[in-house]
Design an enzyme around this catalytic site. Structure first.
Site, mmCIF file in Angstrom:
data_model
loop_
_atom_site.group_PDB
_atom_site.id
_atom_site.type_symbol
_atom_site.label_atom_id
_atom_site.label_comp_id
_atom_site.label_asym_id
_atom_site.label_seq_id
_atom_site.Cartn_x
_atom_site.Cartn_y
_atom_site.Cartn_z
ATOM 1 N N GLY A 29 0.823 -1.205 0.000
ATOM 2 C CA GLY A 29 0.000 0.000 0.000
ATOM 3 C C GLY A 29 0.848 1.243 0.000
ATOM 4 O O GLY A 29 2.070 1.198 0.147
ATOM 5 N N GLN A 30 0.175 2.341 -0.190
ATOM 6 C CA GLN A 30 0.865 3.622 -0.247
ATOM 7 C C GLN A 30 0.044 4.621 0.530
ATOM 8 O O GLN A 30 -1.143 4.788 0.283
ATOM 9 C CB GLN A 30 0.976 4.059 -1.709
ATOM 10 C CG GLN A 30 1.332 5.500 -1.943
ATOM 11 C CD GLN A 30 2.826 5.678 -2.080
ATOM 12 O OE1 GLN A 30 3.469 4.975 -2.834
ATOM 13 N NE2 GLN A 30 3.375 6.614 -1.338
ATOM 14 N N GLY A 31 0.666 5.226 1.518
ATOM 15 C CA GLY A 31 -0.055 6.234 2.276
ATOM 16 C C GLY A 31 0.626 7.562 2.093
ATOM 17 O O GLY A 31 1.628 7.658 1.393
ATOM 18 N N GLY A 32 0.078 8.557 2.723
ATOM 19 C CA GLY A 32 0.662 9.875 2.625
ATOM 20 C C GLY A 32 2.068 9.921 3.211
ATOM 21 O O GLY A 32 2.843 10.793 2.891
ATOM 22 N N SER A 63 5.428 4.168 1.842
ATOM 23 C CA SER A 63 4.878 2.977 1.209
ATOM 24 C C SER A 63 5.101 1.777 2.112
ATOM 25 O O SER A 63 6.071 1.715 2.855
ATOM 26 C CB SER A 63 5.576 2.716 -0.115
ATOM 27 O OG SER A 63 5.590 3.892 -0.874
ATOM 28 N N LYS A 69 7.164 -0.552 6.545
ATOM 29 C CA LYS A 69 6.729 0.779 6.122
ATOM 30 C C LYS A 69 7.945 1.668 5.934
ATOM 31 O O LYS A 69 8.666 1.944 6.884
ATOM 32 C CB LYS A 69 5.794 1.382 7.164
ATOM 33 C CG LYS A 69 5.401 2.800 6.807
ATOM 34 C CD LYS A 69 4.043 3.160 7.294
ATOM 35 C CE LYS A 69 3.535 4.352 6.497
ATOM 36 N NZ LYS A 69 2.161 4.651 6.686
ATOM 37 N N ASP A 92 -4.393 9.129 12.898
ATOM 38 C CA ASP A 92 -4.745 8.682 11.546
ATOM 39 C C ASP A 92 -5.593 7.421 11.612
ATOM 40 O O ASP A 92 -5.336 6.452 10.905
ATOM 41 C CB ASP A 92 -3.492 8.475 10.696
ATOM 42 C CG ASP A 92 -3.798 8.457 9.195
ATOM 43 O OD1 ASP A 92 -4.890 8.937 8.804
ATOM 44 O OD2 ASP A 92 -2.972 7.954 8.424
#
Ligand SMILES: *[C@@H]1O[C@H](CO)[C@@H](O)[C@H](O)[C@H]1NC(C)=O
Ligand SMILES: *[C@@H]1O[C@H](CO)[C@@H](O)[C@H](O)[C@H]1NC(C)=O
Ligand SMILES: *[C@@H]1O[C@H](CO)[C@@H](O)[C@H](O)[C@H]1NC(C)=O
Ligand SMILES: *[C@@H]1O[C@H](CO)[C@@H](O)[C@H](O)[C@H]1NC(C)=O
Length: 639
Positions: free
Chosen positions: A332-335, A338, A353, A449
């Site tokens: 996945g990719q978050g703000g 990755s 992460k 978050d």
């Protein structure tokens, strides 16, 4: 890919809501017929909307070559050399506009060379507040720029400078930046001259420092205040006296226009598609080439020993590469970075992460990781190790089989496989995990978050709160965090995180996000989504749920039996308590757990969407009203 583009073009659907007279020539518009942010008051699109449609300084434009929405924005930055506020400007692509939270999400173009603008003086005030994203520490302490003869080398890893800032290179001279809080005496700056401090600026905007930053930038606009209006699904606009007013949108009329595809467009699409494909092929080739096989047996043994002893392992960046097999399987990719799947051994899987946009030195990071590493709770994801290698930071977590709650909420096949009883258990597990983070350890840990993506499920569908990438540790005495950065995800972010007008940022901001997750658990189910859409069209889903319950209507009409009806209603009521607009009105996690477990149905909360109809009115937070709600919360749920 090409048919996909053509499909997008063909499925144009331009919606034009009716407007009050003053806003007649200001219909919402979008640069791209196939998506992109909807532009309306306080913004306007140059060329599509007349001047009076937008607030001064809120002008957006369309880039004709790619149909992106662009913003030539100005924001203030203090330059200590002149001790004045300077408006810096940068050109950015607009990714999202949240009219309720009054936040705009941008990605900033390269090449603006903001640091070079700092010594220039001009003076027009910006209507925007710049939100610096902070990761762990050092919020908003800014940067000091140094002009060095020649490139810096020979520094310890922890003292790695940012830069060189490419657009400021002159001859042999290179400009580097350090956090202003860094102690200068320890830095390798003998050949450097201090230039100036830059504060209130995100490093995303310092050209040349973008190697690891994929992050978006958030800007908040405090004026005009339209939040109350927007949260009632109405639109703000200027009235005939040029004052901001809330307009009711009675109904939506849909005009469907079928776009005719010109040859030019088709050619453009084909070219774009081919280039995209080429770019992907090049990237793939590059990655394949870069992957190298390394002898790793000795290190792997050490990792496994640590893992068995539940010790936190420190990894080097090359360890991280090995564990993730060259960042092969992206989860996945978050703000904030990755996530990759990794392997400590054939049977121990981890999620890695890789953080981007890091501030502060490695020591602070290691201290904080140490604290997080001591957290052991059945509803919190276990941290296995970390990497602090120069600017490279990574967190290594236990890997969980069943993906995130998000997968079970989207209205696909998965959602029906989790029963309501299980959803209630998940809600309770998350609440217990958060309660532990808020109260259970030496230091209060705020998550900031909470969203379905960050709630992972193990093989028994037990929830675990994940992703402490955003957590900021603060002592229990100091329950209010000073925060200059906006973080999280629009939609789950509490209003006070964006604007101090709504209250102080605290653990109650997590409660808000948790409440949105509960409402998502109900709203994400297809049966409810459809019911709400049929009923109301445009109304904000949580508000629809509140109205249903308030009218005494049976919201759980689509649910099989009485027990499940009870669960649905309970999830909604608790969720609505959590998303009270003002932090003081929201219950604590302890109270939430009681409400979820109690025999009796919790009472209805005050309407979270109640607001005055006028957008002119300033924030309606009055101490008397918030005290009143707090009292009613306490008396209802502690007795
Ligand atoms: C941009 O939008 C216009 C319609 O607004 C369309 O005709 C044109 O093909 C689009 N261009 C691109 C590159 O998508
Ligand atoms: C850095 O210092 C050198 C020598 O004084 C000067 O020529 C150069 O312009 C400076 N760089 C910047 C970006 O000011
Ligand atoms: C820049 O910031 C540092 C740390 O906050 C401070 O010590 C220094 O005096 C500042 N420099 C200028 C020129 O103001
Ligand atoms: C409203 O502003 C426009 C310019 O933006 C101006 O032409 C117009 O006269 C103003 N109307 C009033 C009533 O102030």
């Amino acid at each position: 890919m090409i048919p996909f583009f053509i499909f997008l073009i063909c499925s144009l659907n331009i919606q034009q809501p009716r407007f009050a007279a003053a806003q007649q020539d200001c219909p919402p518009a979008s640069c791209s017929p196939s998506g992109g942010p909807i532009v309306r008051f306080p913004f306007r699109l140059i060329g599509r909307h007349p001047q009076h449609c937008g607030y001064p300084g809120f002008d957006l434009s369309c880039n004709p070559t790619n149909n992106r929405t662009e913003f030539d924005f100005q924001f203030p930055a203090r330059a200590s050399a002149r001790n004045i506020i300077l408006p810096l400007s940068a050109k950015a692509t607009v990714n999202e506009i949240d009219y309720r939270a009054q936040v705009i999400r941008l990605s900033v173009f390269r090449g603006s060379c903001l640091p070079a603008q700092v010594p220039e003086v001009s003076s027009s005030p910006s209507p925007f507040q710049f939100h610096i994203k902070i990761m762990y520490y050092g919020a908003g302490d800014g940067y000091t720029l140094f002009n060095c003869s020649g490139a810096l080398d020979n520094y310890e890893e922890w003292a790695r400078p940012m830069g060189p800032i490419t657009c400021l290179a002159r001859g042999n001279h290179r400009v580097y930046a350090y956090r202003s809080s860094t102690s200068v005496t320890d830095l390798p700056l003998s050949r450097c001259v201090k230039m100036y401090n830059v504060s209130d600026i995100s490093e995303v905007l310092l050209d040349g420092l973008r190697e690891y930053s994929v992050d978006d930038t958030y800007l908040h606009w405090p004026e005009p205040v339209c939040t109350n209006c927007e949260s009632r699904a109405n639109y703000c606009g200027f009235n005939t006296n040029n004052q901001t007013q809330c307009f009711h949108i009675p109904t939506q009329s849909h005009h469907n226009k079928q776009g005719s595809i010109s040859d030019k467009a088709v050619i453009a699409i084909v070219v774009v598609a081919v280039f995209t494909a080429l770019a992907f092929a090049a990237l793939f080739y590059f990655y394949t080439l870069k992957r190298r096989k390394q002898s790793k047996e000795r290190r792997t043994e050490r990792f496994l020993e640590d893992h068995k002893a539940r010790r936190l392992t420190r990894y080097t960046y090359s360890d991280i590469k090995t564990i993730t097999d060259g960042f092969k399987h992206k989860l996945g990719q978050g703000g904030y970075g990755s996530v990759f799947r990794g392997k400590l051994s054939t049977d121990i899987l981890v999620a890695v992460k890789v953080l981007t946009n890091i501030k502060g030195n490695g020591e602070d990071f290691i201290n904080e990781v140490g604290t997080i590493g001591n957290i052991h709770h059945v509803n919190v994801v276990r941290l296995v190790g970390y990497c602090a290698d120069g600017y490279k930071r990574a967190l290594v977590y236990e890997f969980l089989e069943n993906d995130s709650l998000n997968k079970y909420l989207s209205s696909g096949k998965q959602s029906s496989t989790v029963g309501w009883e299980k959803l209630l258990e998940i809600a309770l597990g998350v609440a217990r995990g958060l309660d532990y983070l808020h109260q259970g350890c030496k230091q209060r840990i705020l998550h900031f978050d909470i969203k379905p993506h960050n709630i992972l499920l193990d093989h028994n569908l037990n929830p675990k709160v994940a992703d402490f990438g955003l957590a900021k540790l603060c002592s229990k005495e100091k329950s209010v965090v000073t925060m200059t950065g906006a973080r999280g995800t629009i939609g789950y972010i509490a209003p006070e995180v964006f604007s101090r007008n709504f209250g102080k940022v605290s653990y109650k901001s997590d409660i808000y996000s948790y409440g949105m997750v509960l409402l998502d658990m109900v709203g994400g189910r297809r049966e409810f989504g459809e019911a709400a859409a049929q009923d109301s069209g445009e109304v904000y889903f949580p508000e629809w749920m509140y109205n249903q319950l308030e009218k005494g209507e049976d919201i759980a009409i689509h649910v099989d039996n009485v027990e499940e009806t009870d669960i649905v209603k309970r999830l909604i009521i608790v969720g609505l308590w959590c998303i009270q607009w003002y932090p003081a009105d929201r219950p604590s996690m302890k109270l939430i757990i009681q409400m979820l477990e109690a025999q009796n149905m919790p009472i209805m909360p005050p309407n979270p969407f109640a607001a005055s109809n006028s957008a002119n009115s300033t924030s309606p937070l009055s101490s008397s009203s918030s005290t009143m709600y707090t009292t009613s919360t306490t008396t209802t749920f502690t007795s």
